[in-house]
Design an enzyme around this catalytic site. Structure first.
Site, PDB file in Angstrom:
ATOM      1  N   LYS A  57    -109.729  -2.907  30.404  1.00  0.00           N
ATOM      2  CA  LYS A  57    -108.357  -2.925  29.887  1.00  0.00           C
ATOM      3  C   LYS A  57    -108.138  -4.163  29.012  1.00  0.00           C
ATOM      4  O   LYS A  57    -107.548  -4.096  27.940  1.00  0.00           O
ATOM      5  CB  LYS A  57    -107.351  -2.939  31.059  1.00  0.00           C
ATOM      6  CG  LYS A  57    -107.218  -1.584  31.734  1.00  0.00           C
ATOM      7  CD  LYS A  57    -106.439  -1.641  33.038  1.00  0.00           C
ATOM      8  CE  LYS A  57    -106.432  -0.257  33.686  1.00  0.00           C
ATOM      9  NZ  LYS A  57    -105.883  -0.230  35.039  1.00  0.00           N
ATOM     10  N   GLN A 101    -102.993  -3.744  39.381  1.00  0.00           N
ATOM     11  CA  GLN A 101    -104.121  -2.845  39.646  1.00  0.00           C
ATOM     12  C   GLN A 101    -104.081  -2.397  41.106  1.00  0.00           C
ATOM     13  O   GLN A 101    -104.069  -3.223  42.018  1.00  0.00           O
ATOM     14  CB  GLN A 101    -105.438  -3.580  39.331  1.00  0.00           C
ATOM     15  CG  GLN A 101    -106.678  -2.719  39.418  1.00  0.00           C
ATOM     16  CD  GLN A 101    -106.741  -1.647  38.344  1.00  0.00           C
ATOM     17  OE1 GLN A 101    -106.419  -1.866  37.192  1.00  0.00           O
ATOM     18  NE2 GLN A 101    -107.142  -0.447  38.743  1.00  0.00           N
ATOM     19  N   ASP A 124     -97.374   1.602  33.759  1.00  0.00           N
ATOM     20  CA  ASP A 124     -98.061   2.599  34.595  1.00  0.00           C
ATOM     21  C   ASP A 124     -97.150   3.794  34.884  1.00  0.00           C
ATOM     22  O   ASP A 124     -97.615   4.823  35.374  1.00  0.00           O
ATOM     23  CB  ASP A 124     -98.473   1.961  35.937  1.00  0.00           C
ATOM     24  CG  ASP A 124     -99.978   1.744  36.032  1.00  0.00           C
ATOM     25  OD1 ASP A 124    -100.725   2.367  35.235  1.00  0.00           O
ATOM     26  OD2 ASP A 124    -100.411   0.962  36.897  1.00  0.00           O
TER      27      ASP A 124
END
Ligand code: NDP
Length: 299
Positions: A57, A101, A124
């Site tokens: 990422k 995460q 997200d």
């Protein structure tokens, strides 16, 4: 007579095209602005798979012209410290996307963390505000993996309206948002799960089949309607069969039998997987545009 085979969807190539497009938009935006889109990723602990995702990422965000910051914290980080970090990032004008995460260690309440992220920076798409907006048919930041699946489907099939879609799996990360997105496209959507009766028969009626289960090669070729679009979300590590303990990745679909029946199909690896980060960058650019009140240049 040769057997019919499905057209393969090259998710890796599509994701690279989308990232390049994002890079061009960022370069154009930066002609008038001093602050680039900023993505903050928080990684708690040492989980090897999470470390690989986070590195990737960071690298791809940098390549697209984003400011990218990774906060690495030890596995015993208290929840309070994580909440303080998120509060600071919510207020930081150089950060437009915040991602924690998952999974997080047991001492941290995942739902509390997700709710602490400002909905406008929730790239997200897991915050209840964004979940609610998606279900209500309002503009929302949408979870990256299902958004990647939808992007592939629309590129392959164009208009999806009226299609029978079966999503297997009802997680908050994949199954539920996938079903909401397909409904938004006017598909007739069925969400299957571990209690579903006669799953093979249900799948045989699907024009669009999206397994997101986490069970290697679970969906067989004779469950697939001839000509259907099969988007395999599953990522499962299995023995490579070389007798040396090496492993390889397979999807939730028995690819070898399904490829003979489907119209289009995603491989694993190289299908849905690479789309997830491309959609994360897309969401960060969208969040940046909304925060700065400039038009979002992508569809
Ligand atoms: P979860 O474990 O959270 O959910 C799995 C779902 O599958 C559940 O809803 C479960 O049903 C259902 N299920 C389990 N067994 C069966 C069965 N026998 N028949 C029908 N349904 C069943 O997984 P995720 O949604 O997080 O992930 C699913 C897969 O997608 C995994 O392989 C994961 O690695 C992969 N993934 C890939 C990503 C990518 O970037 N490509 C990103 C995220 C995930 P129930 O609710 O009843 O238990």
């Amino acid at each position: 007579m040769t057997e019919a085979t499905a057209r393969l969807i090259d998710g890796k190539a599509v994701a690279a095209e989308i990232r390049a497009e994002i890079g061009r938009h960022v370069a154009a935006i930066m002609r008038d602005r001093a602050v680039p889109p900023g993505l903050a990723v928080i990684l708690i602990g040492e989980d090897p798979a999470s470390q690989v995702y986070v590195r990737s990422k960071e690298k791809l965000a940098g390549e697209a012209g984003f400011k990218s910051v990774v906060y690495r914290r030890p596995a015993d980080t208290p929840e309070e410290a994580l909440l303080t970090l998120i509060e600071g990032l919510n207020e930081d004008p150089t950060i437009h996307g915040i991602l924690v995460q998952l999974p997080v260690p047991a001492q941290i309440d995942e739902a509390k963390i997700i709710e602490a992220i400002s909905p406008e920076k929730d790239v997200d798409g897991f915050h209840p505000t964004n979940v609610g907006r998606l279900v209500a048919g309002q503009s929302a930041l949408v979870p990256c993996t299902p958004l990647g699946c939808l992007t592939l489907l629309k590129r392959e099939l164009g208009d999806l309206s009226g299609a029978n879609a079966v999503v297997i799996g009802r997680s908050n990360i994949v199954g539920k948002p996938m079903a909401s997105l397909l409904l938004r496209e006017s598909c007739t959507v069925t969400t299957a799960h571990s209690r579903t009766r006669d799953l093979p028969d249900l799948c045989r009626r699907a024009d669009i089949l999206v397994p997101a289960i986490g069970k290697p090669r679970f969906v067989k070729g004779d469950w697939v309607k001839p000509g259907a679009a099969v988007i395999d979300v599953g990522i499962n590590r299995v023995d490579a069969g070389r007798g040396d303990g090496s492993t390889r990745l397979v999807g939730d679909v028995d690819f070898d039998s399904a490829v003979k029946v489907a119209g289009v199909i995603t491989p694993v690896p190289g299908g849905v997987g690479p789309m997830t980060i491309a959609m994360l960058l897309r969401n960060t650019l969208e969040a940046y545009c909304r925060i700065n009140r400039i038009p979002f240049p992508m569809a």
